[in-house]
Design a protein around this motif. Structure first.
Motif, PDB file in Angstrom:
ATOM      1  N   HIS A   1      16.502  -8.947   2.369  1.00 42.04           N
ATOM      2  CA  HIS A   1      15.759 -10.129   2.789  1.00 42.04           C
ATOM      3  C   HIS A   1      14.325 -10.196   2.219  1.00 42.04           C
ATOM      4  N   TRP A   2      14.043  -9.410   1.156  1.00 40.96           N
ATOM      5  CA  TRP A   2      12.751  -9.482   0.472  1.00 40.96           C
ATOM      6  C   TRP A   2      12.545 -10.892  -0.054  1.00 40.96           C
ATOM      7  N   PRO A   3      11.412 -11.513   0.094  1.00 35.07           N
ATOM      8  CA  PRO A   3      10.110 -11.085   0.585  1.00 35.07           C
ATOM      9  C   PRO A   3       9.795 -11.591   1.998  1.00 35.07           C
ATOM     10  N   GLN A   4      10.776 -11.638   2.861  1.00 38.47           N
ATOM     11  CA  GLN A   4      10.525 -12.064   4.244  1.00 38.47           C
ATOM     12  C   GLN A   4       9.670 -11.015   4.968  1.00 38.47           C
ATOM     13  N   VAL A   5       8.916 -11.447   5.980  1.00 38.27           N
ATOM     14  CA  VAL A   5       8.068 -10.540   6.749  1.00 38.27           C
ATOM     15  C   VAL A   5       8.916  -9.392   7.300  1.00 38.27           C
ATOM     16  N   GLY A   6       8.437  -8.175   7.115  1.00 36.48           N
ATOM     17  CA  GLY A   6       9.129  -6.975   7.568  1.00 36.48           C
ATOM     18  C   GLY A   6       9.992  -6.332   6.494  1.00 36.48           C
ATOM     19  N   ALA A   7      10.318  -7.064   5.443  1.00 34.31           N
ATOM     20  CA  ALA A   7      11.149  -6.502   4.364  1.00 34.31           C
ATOM     21  C   ALA A   7      10.360  -5.437   3.608  1.00 34.31           C
ATOM     22  N   GLN A   8      11.102  -4.487   3.028  1.00 37.96           N
ATOM     23  CA  GLN A   8      10.469  -3.404   2.288  1.00 37.96           C
ATOM     24  C   GLN A   8      11.054  -3.278   0.897  1.00 37.96           C
ATOM     25  N   LEU A   9      10.204  -2.823  -0.010  1.00 30.58           N
ATOM     26  CA  LEU A   9      10.707  -2.334  -1.287  1.00 30.58           C
ATOM     27  C   LEU A   9      10.299  -0.878  -1.357  1.00 30.58           C
ATOM     28  N   HIS A  10      11.193  -0.081  -1.871  1.00 27.24           N
ATOM     29  CA  HIS A  10      11.024   1.370  -1.886  1.00 27.24           C
ATOM     30  C   HIS A  10      10.744   1.772  -3.334  1.00 27.24           C
TER      31      HIS A  10
ATOM     32  N   VAL B   1       6.296  -6.201   3.649  1.00 29.48           N
ATOM     33  CA  VAL B   1       5.717  -7.538   3.689  1.00 29.48           C
ATOM     34  C   VAL B   1       5.086  -7.761   5.060  1.00 29.48           C
ATOM     35  N   LEU B   2       3.793  -8.091   5.061  1.00 30.19           N
ATOM     36  CA  LEU B   2       3.063  -8.374   6.301  1.00 30.19           C
ATOM     37  C   LEU B   2       2.991  -9.872   6.585  1.00 30.19           C
ATOM     38  N   ALA B   3       2.915 -10.674   5.531  1.00 29.56           N
ATOM     39  CA  ALA B   3       2.841 -12.136   5.674  1.00 29.56           C
ATOM     40  C   ALA B   3       3.381 -12.758   4.399  1.00 29.56           C
ATOM     41  N   MET B   4       3.981 -13.945   4.539  1.00 29.63           N
ATOM     42  CA  MET B   4       4.537 -14.619   3.382  1.00 29.63           C
ATOM     43  C   MET B   4       4.575 -16.113   3.646  1.00 29.63           C
ATOM     44  N   VAL B   5       4.080 -16.876   2.691  1.00 29.89           N
ATOM     45  CA  VAL B   5       4.214 -18.327   2.684  1.00 29.89           C
ATOM     46  C   VAL B   5       4.775 -18.650   1.301  1.00 29.89           C
ATOM     47  N   PRO B   6       5.999 -19.186   1.218  1.00 28.97           N
ATOM     48  CA  PRO B   6       6.597 -19.431  -0.097  1.00 28.97           C
ATOM     49  C   PRO B   6       5.661 -20.206  -1.026  1.00 28.97           C
TER      50      PRO B   6
ATOM     51  N   GLY C   1       2.398   1.518   0.636  1.00 32.60           N
ATOM     52  CA  GLY C   1       2.298   2.912   1.031  1.00 32.60           C
ATOM     53  C   GLY C   1       2.236   3.844  -0.157  1.00 32.60           C
ATOM     54  N   LEU C   2       1.480   4.913  -0.003  1.00 33.14           N
ATOM     55  CA  LEU C   2       1.410   5.969  -1.008  1.00 33.14           C
ATOM     56  C   LEU C   2       1.104   7.291  -0.299  1.00 33.14           C
ATOM     57  N   TRP C   3       1.868   7.581   0.773  1.00 38.20           N
ATOM     58  CA  TRP C   3       1.636   8.794   1.538  1.00 38.20           C
ATOM     59  C   TRP C   3       2.023   9.994   0.716  1.00 38.20           C
ATOM     60  N   PRO C   4       1.258  11.074   0.832  1.00 33.32           N
ATOM     61  CA  PRO C   4       0.266  11.403   1.855  1.00 33.32           C
ATOM     62  C   PRO C   4      -1.146  10.916   1.540  1.00 33.32           C
ATOM     63  N   LEU C   5      -1.303  10.112   0.478  1.00 32.86           N
ATOM     64  CA  LEU C   5      -2.644   9.679   0.093  1.00 32.86           C
ATOM     65  C   LEU C   5      -3.175   8.521   0.932  1.00 32.86           C
ATOM     66  N   GLY C   6      -2.276   7.744   1.532  1.00 39.65           N
ATOM     67  CA  GLY C   6      -2.722   6.639   2.370  1.00 39.65           C
ATOM     68  C   GLY C   6      -1.942   5.369   2.111  1.00 39.65           C
ATOM     69  N   SER C   7      -2.543   4.258   2.491  1.00 40.10           N
ATOM     70  CA  SER C   7      -1.919   2.961   2.258  1.00 40.10           C
ATOM     71  C   SER C   7      -3.018   1.926   2.026  1.00 40.10           C
ATOM     72  N   ALA C   8      -2.601   0.833   1.420  1.00 33.57           N
ATOM     73  CA  ALA C   8      -3.520  -0.256   1.127  1.00 33.57           C
ATOM     74  C   ALA C   8      -2.872  -1.567   1.547  1.00 33.57           C
ATOM     75  N   VAL C   9      -3.693  -2.561   1.799  1.00 30.65           N
ATOM     76  CA  VAL C   9      -3.204  -3.913   2.031  1.00 30.65           C
ATOM     77  C   VAL C   9      -3.498  -4.704   0.762  1.00 30.65           C
ATOM     78  N   VAL C  10      -2.458  -5.328   0.240  1.00 26.78           N
ATOM     79  CA  VAL C  10      -2.558  -6.125  -0.980  1.00 26.78           C
ATOM     80  C   VAL C  10      -2.180  -7.553  -0.625  1.00 26.78           C
ATOM     81  N   GLU C  11      -3.045  -8.489  -1.008  1.00 28.33           N
ATOM     82  CA  GLU C  11      -2.792  -9.893  -0.730  1.00 28.33           C
ATOM     83  C   GLU C  11      -2.818 -10.660  -2.048  1.00 28.33           C
TER      84      GLU C  11
END
Length: 160
Positions: free
Chosen positions: A50-59, A75-80, A89-99
């Motif tokens: 269901h990418w890119p719906q909210v909650g979908a993941q790519l690994h 996916v945190l938010a999406m407007v077509p 995500g990039l654990w163990p280094l952390g995570s970023a928010v990309v918009e």
């Protein structure tokens, strides 16, 4: 914790693409293309149906072997044709928010604005102006690659 008075600089990069927002979003909506344009992502292992719906993941896998890290982006938010916001995500280094914001232009093109900022993990606490500069440069290259893919995709669509 960062010291009082420190101002975090978010990496913000803009690029104009000579394609419509729906053509740009079509590439963003194809999670399998991310290793082609996101600098540092070397392999997409799987993409939720269901990418890119909210909650979908790519690994994905990031970084060179044998130091590559396996993680996921959500996916945190999406407007077509307008907006895609991810927690990368990039654990163990952390995570970023990309918009990624897509603004239509009068000439039929699109202005893409990409904002990225660390939100968790060790990278958040070691961030400084140099890291911001590196992140900024990386995202300039990512949008250059995205532009190339969008233009190649729109040319293929016009030929069929």
């Amino acid at each position: 914790m960062p010291s009082a008075g420190y101002v975090y600089l978010v990496a913000i990069v803009k690029r104009t693409v000579q394609a419509s927002p729906d053509q740009v979003f079509a590439v963003l909506a194809d999670g399998w293309t991310y290793s082609d344009w996101v600098v540092g992502t070397v392999h997409i292992r799987d993409v939720d149906e269901h990418w890119p719906q909210v909650g979908a993941q790519l690994h994905h896998k990031a970084g060179p072997w044998p130091l590559s890290l396996h993680d996921s982006s959500t996916v945190l938010a999406m407007v077509p044709d307008r907006l895609l916001k991810l927690r990368a995500g990039l654990w163990p280094l952390g995570s970023a928010v990309v918009e990624l914001v897509l603004d239509p232009l009068a000439d039929g093109g699109t202005r893409i604005t990409m904002k990225e900022d660390f939100e968790a993990g060790p990278l958040l606490f070691v961030r400084n102006k140099l890291n911001d500069l590196v992140l900024h440069r990386r995202n300039i290259e990512s949008l250059r690659r995205l532009n190339d893919i969008v233009l190649r995709s729109s040319t293929k669509g016009a030929q069929t």
